[in-house]
Design a protein around this motif. Sequence first.
Motif, PDB file in Angstrom:
ATOM      1  N   VAL A 127      13.148  21.034  46.809  1.00 11.50           N
ATOM      2  CA  VAL A 127      11.935  19.920  46.244  1.00 11.50           C
ATOM      3  C   VAL A 127      12.501  18.837  45.585  1.00 11.50           C
ATOM      4  O   VAL A 127      12.177  17.398  45.955  1.00 11.50           O
ATOM      5  N   CYS A 128      13.421  19.031  44.673  1.00 13.12           N
ATOM      6  CA  CYS A 128      14.132  17.780  43.976  1.00 13.12           C
ATOM      7  C   CYS A 128      14.721  16.723  44.883  1.00 13.12           C
ATOM      8  O   CYS A 128      14.725  15.618  44.551  1.00 13.12           O
ATOM      9  N   THR A 146       7.520  10.616  42.887  1.00 15.45           N
ATOM     10  CA  THR A 146       6.798  11.818  43.922  1.00 15.45           C
ATOM     11  C   THR A 146       7.811  12.626  44.286  1.00 15.45           C
ATOM     12  O   THR A 146       9.216  12.438  44.351  1.00 15.45           O
ATOM     13  N   LEU A 147       7.393  13.866  44.504  1.00 15.55           N
ATOM     14  CA  LEU A 147       7.976  14.965  44.884  1.00 15.55           C
ATOM     15  C   LEU A 147       7.338  15.540  45.865  1.00 15.55           C
ATOM     16  O   LEU A 147       6.056  15.667  45.916  1.00 15.55           O
ATOM     17  N   PRO A 148       7.936  16.006  47.081  1.00 15.95           N
ATOM     18  CA  PRO A 148       7.096  16.617  48.220  1.00 15.95           C
ATOM     19  C   PRO A 148       6.924  17.974  47.807  1.00 15.95           C
ATOM     20  O   PRO A 148       7.406  18.572  46.749  1.00 15.95           O
ATOM     21  N   ALA A 152       7.342  20.266  52.983  1.00 21.47           N
ATOM     22  CA  ALA A 152       7.830  18.704  53.204  1.00 21.47           C
ATOM     23  C   ALA A 152       9.322  18.738  52.939  1.00 21.47           C
ATOM     24  O   ALA A 152       9.964  17.857  53.387  1.00 21.47           O
ATOM     25  N   ALA A 153       9.798  19.311  51.753  1.00 19.78           N
ATOM     26  CA  ALA A 153      11.000  19.275  51.148  1.00 19.78           C
ATOM     27  C   ALA A 153      12.126  19.669  52.166  1.00 19.78           C
ATOM     28  O   ALA A 153      13.149  19.004  52.132  1.00 19.78           O
ATOM     29  N   LEU A 154      11.632  20.493  53.185  1.00 23.48           N
ATOM     30  CA  LEU A 154      12.583  20.880  54.151  1.00 23.48           C
ATOM     31  C   LEU A 154      13.179  19.764  55.232  1.00 23.48           C
ATOM     32  O   LEU A 154      14.472  19.714  55.592  1.00 23.48           O
ATOM     33  N   THR A 155      12.209  18.701  55.268  1.00 19.66           N
ATOM     34  CA  THR A 155      12.483  17.640  56.342  1.00 19.66           C
ATOM     35  C   THR A 155      12.809  16.264  55.243  1.00 19.66           C
ATOM     36  O   THR A 155      13.693  15.681  55.579  1.00 19.66           O
ATOM     37  N   HIS A 160      18.903  14.073  51.962  1.00 11.30           N
ATOM     38  CA  HIS A 160      19.621  13.712  50.592  1.00 11.30           C
ATOM     39  C   HIS A 160      20.409  14.750  50.110  1.00 11.30           C
ATOM     40  O   HIS A 160      20.870  14.278  48.975  1.00 11.30           O
ATOM     41  N   PHE A 161      20.463  15.929  50.615  1.00  5.00           N
ATOM     42  CA  PHE A 161      21.277  16.871  49.805  1.00  5.00           C
ATOM     43  C   PHE A 161      22.726  16.687  50.259  1.00  5.00           C
ATOM     44  O   PHE A 161      23.359  16.762  51.479  1.00  5.00           O
TER      45      PHE A 161
END
Length: 200
Positions: A127-128, A146-148, A152-155, A160-161
Amino acid sequence: MSRPPLPDFFDDLDACREALWRLLADGAERGRSGFHLPALATVDAEGRPRLRSVVLRAADAGSGTLRFHCDRRSDKAAELAARPACALQAYDADAKVQVRIEGTARLHTADAVAEAAWAEARAMSRVCYGTEPAPGTALAEGGAYTLPDAEAALTLGRPHFAAVTVRAERLDFLYLDRRGHRRAGWRRAEAGWTGTWLTP
Ligand SMILES: Cc1cc2nc3c(=O)[nH]c(=O)nc-3n(C[C@H](O)[C@H](O)[C@H](O)COP(=O)(O)O)c2cc1C
């Protein structure tokens, strides 16, 4: 009061290096270890040092590498991309050992290392990486980002990772004991590591 026995590595240089990597590998696994949260030093565009905590994700004695994760948009990622020289330092009070590592970082964003690291990352961590705006952006208010959600964090997070591997080139091990401190250092050479005892 009786003192605990001296550690096996006390007067054994090779055992000190083994202990160093064992402690780091344990630190990657165990949140309570002092080696779980090393300080990472980078050099910025002006040649000044920058320092922050990162979670140690892996340490491998065989290849002499460590791994941590970061956002590709962060200062540290930009600094490492421009100047891969970096250092890590950690101390564990129970082991009474400080470890310092100097080496060269490599950012993995789209290769197998990055994919495996993303796959093993917890939903909470993923999520971060979906935070908006990018890490380090000036905000009008503290909460103006905001954080997803986890799905949604998967996409939103994955692009950004980055997994960062550090190839250690110098190691410094310091064990503190009233009966005598022990310090040792190693440099990576073509044929492997060469080490020596050092005055603490
Ligand atoms: C307990 C703790 C663990 C952290 N772990 C990480 C981490 O694994 N990766 C990371 O990029 N930042 C981590 N951070 C945040 C960094 O210390 C730093 O504040 C942030 O990444 C911005 O650094 P930069 O601007 O130098 O890139 C952690 C902070 C704390 C306090």
